[in-house]
Enzyme design. Structure first.
Site, PDB file in Angstrom:
ATOM      1  N   CYS A   1       0.803  -1.227   0.000  1.00 20.58           N
ATOM      2  CA  CYS A   1       0.000   0.000   0.000  1.00 20.58           C
ATOM      3  C   CYS A   1       0.836   1.276   0.000  1.00 20.58           C
ATOM      4  O   CYS A   1       0.300   2.358  -0.235  1.00 20.58           O
ATOM      5  CB  CYS A   1      -0.931   0.002   1.217  1.00 20.58           C
ATOM      6  SG  CYS A   1      -2.094  -1.385   1.229  1.00 20.58           S
TER       7      CYS A   1
ATOM      8  N   HIS B   1      -1.770  19.675   7.460  1.00 19.02           N
ATOM      9  CA  HIS B   1      -2.659  18.587   7.048  1.00 19.02           C
ATOM     10  C   HIS B   1      -1.925  17.243   7.103  1.00 19.02           C
ATOM     11  O   HIS B   1      -0.729  17.171   6.795  1.00 19.02           O
ATOM     12  CB  HIS B   1      -3.184  18.821   5.626  1.00 19.02           C
ATOM     13  CG  HIS B   1      -3.807  20.163   5.422  1.00 19.02           C
ATOM     14  ND1 HIS B   1      -5.041  20.496   5.953  1.00 19.02           N
ATOM     15  CD2 HIS B   1      -3.362  21.266   4.772  1.00 19.02           C
ATOM     16  CE1 HIS B   1      -5.322  21.744   5.630  1.00 19.02           C
ATOM     17  NE2 HIS B   1      -4.334  22.236   4.911  1.00 19.02           N
TER      18      HIS B   1
ATOM     19  N   HIS C   1      -2.506   6.790   5.506  1.00 22.71           N
ATOM     20  CA  HIS C   1      -3.054   5.704   4.694  1.00 22.71           C
ATOM     21  C   HIS C   1      -4.263   5.072   5.375  1.00 22.71           C
ATOM     22  O   HIS C   1      -4.188   4.623   6.519  1.00 22.71           O
ATOM     23  CB  HIS C   1      -1.973   4.648   4.463  1.00 22.71           C
ATOM     24  CG  HIS C   1      -2.493   3.359   3.916  1.00 22.71           C
ATOM     25  ND1 HIS C   1      -3.285   3.291   2.788  1.00 22.71           N
ATOM     26  CD2 HIS C   1      -2.364   2.077   4.353  1.00 22.71           C
ATOM     27  CE1 HIS C   1      -3.608   2.033   2.560  1.00 22.71           C
ATOM     28  NE2 HIS C   1      -3.068   1.281   3.489  1.00 22.71           N
TER      29      HIS C   1
ATOM     30  N   HIS D   1     -14.312   5.447   5.229  1.00 18.54           N
ATOM     31  CA  HIS D   1     -15.758   5.248   5.305  1.00 18.54           C
ATOM     32  C   HIS D   1     -16.392   5.245   3.917  1.00 18.54           C
ATOM     33  O   HIS D   1     -17.216   4.381   3.598  1.00 18.54           O
ATOM     34  CB  HIS D   1     -16.392   6.348   6.165  1.00 18.54           C
ATOM     35  CG  HIS D   1     -17.872   6.220   6.328  1.00 18.54           C
ATOM     36  ND1 HIS D   1     -18.781   6.804   5.452  1.00 18.54           N
ATOM     37  CD2 HIS D   1     -18.621   5.561   7.253  1.00 18.54           C
ATOM     38  CE1 HIS D   1     -20.008   6.525   5.836  1.00 18.54           C
ATOM     39  NE2 HIS D   1     -19.950   5.778   6.930  1.00 18.54           N
TER      40      HIS D   1
ATOM     41  N   ASN E   1     -10.433   0.753   1.910  1.00 16.97           N
ATOM     42  CA  ASN E   1      -8.976   0.755   1.735  1.00 16.97           C
ATOM     43  C   ASN E   1      -8.684   0.562   0.249  1.00 16.97           C
ATOM     44  O   ASN E   1      -8.774  -0.544  -0.280  1.00 16.97           O
ATOM     45  CB  ASN E   1      -8.356  -0.375   2.563  1.00 16.97           C
ATOM     46  CG  ASN E   1      -6.841  -0.430   2.418  1.00 16.97           C
ATOM     47  OD1 ASN E   1      -6.238   0.284   1.616  1.00 16.97           O
ATOM     48  ND2 ASN E   1      -6.200  -1.287   3.212  1.00 16.97           N
TER      49      ASN E   1
END
Length: 496
Positions: free
Chosen positions: A224, A387, A391, A420, A424
């Site tokens: 990822c 900010h 991940h 949400h 992922n």
């Protein structure tokens, strides 16, 4: 009766003491230079013009010395600017948004699980418990092949998913930037688990008829965090090739990697991973400085693969029935914390203000010399960044980083809402998070963004971006039709 001394611990707000300390340390050079410059200015005014002319004449400098000094200054400046790394700009990016017909509400997901795993109800219950605590919403999407009962993960279906995700993202990016296919000099595609022949990068070259001399790269098996590895590779290539554009595509193809067995550790990815992809255009051209959204400041990569536990904590393997899937170890969060610790130890000195670095140093010295039981000082990274894009690997990942970095709910809002709404999406999740911040109108000129991602191997990678211009709230993008509904409250457990 003697006058009681005031209770300074309650009357003085320590928050303002810390703010004063930070301002003093971070601006120490300015505070020292101002009185020196004022003193020099007063001395010059006191001497007067005639006295200054006499001092200049007394130096007895001839034309040869002036020319030599000028040549030396020009030479040093030329060497400095030629050796200075080229700035890498992020012109724009685009995220793929799956059609609503591919969404997977909890009820559909669990119905499919019961039908596919009808002989193993414990595994079905396990998936339900994971889904209840996952932080995912009802609008995440899976590719069409996974909607069949049983799923049909054929090579053709996987290629079709890759084409629609990658081509849609690139088409959107080209429309936003006005770039033509012939203008692209470097192409990097990262997809961890789907690695066909010809490669995905070759698929892009064929679709858009890119130039025959394009520098093309295809990264696989890097997990990822591969999106930030692609950024690092693009940065190095742009240093070597002036006046170039680099197209980076980050995605994960779900179709061939849906686990059809019943091992609990290998069922977790089925619950968390969803469709997604992003295309990013980078440039080192000076003319793109004004229109570019961001400038790449740092990329820091940490690899813990020399440790056996770290190497095997995210591992593709066959189960006892010969079905292939990704095994997620119970030690994953511990290993991720160690990788994060190594990464922030490297990135800290590059980004933290002097006040935080001094506090960390003094605490370290104090623990070594005076008392080892002193609580270690955790640097305040909120002083370095406005900010945070963490991940969206899962609720536990976001919770752990929020706790370790002492972040507020607003700092991790983009990560939680991305998890949400989209689930992922692997390496592309960071760009959905960046898009969320922009869609909320929070990205201002000069803001600094920290992207953090974890990947198999085990890796923790970071990228630091600086916003080039205040970004207007976009009228398109993946959040276009739902940003007004966010943020939403995500309960600890969603009862199914």
């Amino acid at each position: 009766m003697p006058q009681m001394l005031p209770n300074f611990s309650s009357s003085v707000k320590l928050k303002y003491v810390k703010l004063g300390y930070q301002y003093l340390v971070n601006h120490i050079l300015t505070l020292l230079l101002i009185p020196i410059m004022v003193g020099i200015s007063i001395e010059i005014l006191r001497l007067g013009p005639e006295e200054m002319v006499n001092i200049w004449r007394s130096l007895d400098i001839d034309i040869v010395q002036i020319l030599c000094s000028s040549f030396l200054i020009i030479f040093i400046c030329t060497v400095y600017f030629m050796s200075k790394p080229r700035s890498v700009y992020l012109v724009d990016y685009a995220c793929y948004k799956p059609p609503i017909t591919w969404r997977v509400p909890f009820s559909s997901f669990m119905e499919h699980s019961r039908l596919i795993l009808k002989d193993n109800l414990k595994s079905v219950d396990f998936q339900m418990r994971i889904l209840e605590r996952s932080g995912l919403g009802e609008e995440t999407c899976l590719p069409p092949a996974i909607h069949y009962i049983p799923p049909t993960p054929t090579m053709e279906a996987a290629r079709e998913e890759a084409q629609i995700v990658i081509f849609s993202a690139i088409d959107s990016l080209m429309q936003k930037t006005g770039i033509k296919a012939k203008d692209i000099d470097i192409l990097i595609v990262n997809c961890s688990l789907f690695s066909p022949t010809p490669s995905l990068s070759a698929m892009v070259v064929n679709k858009y008829k890119l130039r025959s001399n394009i520098k093309s790269y295809n990264l696989s098996g890097m997990g990822c965090s591969a999106g930030l590895i692609s950024m690092d590779l693009a940065k190095d290539l742009l240093q070597a090739h002036p006046n170039s554009y680099a197209l980076v595509v980050s995605t994960e193809i779900i179709t061939p990697n849906y686990y059809k067995g019943s091992e609990r550790a290998m069922l977790l990815p089925n619950c968390l991973f969803r469709m997604g992809g992003a295309a990013i255009l980078l440039s080192n051209k000076n003319r793109d400085k004004r229109r570019a959204k961001y400038r790449l400041v740092h990329v820091v990569r940490t690899h813990k693969g020399s440790d056996d536990k770290a190497y095997k904590c995210v591992y593709e393997q066959e189960d006892s029935q010969g079905k292939v899937g990704i095994n997620l170890s119970k030690d994953l969060m511990v290993i991720a914390a160690e990788a994060l610790k190594s990464n922030i130890t490297t990135i800290g000195p590059l980004v933290l203000p002097a006040s935080e670095q001094l506090l960390f140093l003094f605490t370290l010295i104090g623990r070594k010399i005076f008392n080892p039981k002193w609580k270690p000082y955790i640097p305040d990274f909120k002083q370095a960044f406005e900010h945070f894009c963490i991940h969206a690997g899962g609720r536990a990942v976001i919770d752990e980083l929020q706790k370790n970095l002492q972040l507020s709910s607003e700092h991790v809002e983009a990560s939680r809402m991305t998890l949400h709404r989209f689930g992922n999406t692997s390496s592309s999740s960071l760009w959905y998070e960046m898009s969320y911040i922009e869609a909320k109108g929070r990205m201002k000129k000069g803001d600094r963004v920290w992207q953090i991602a974890f990947g198999s191997g085990f890796k923790c990678n970071s990228a630091v971006w600086k916003c080039n211009r205040t970004i207007k709230t976009p009228t398109d993008g993946p959040w276009q039709d739902c940003i007004d509904r966010y943020p939403v409250h995500i309960p600890e457990i969603v009862k199914l």
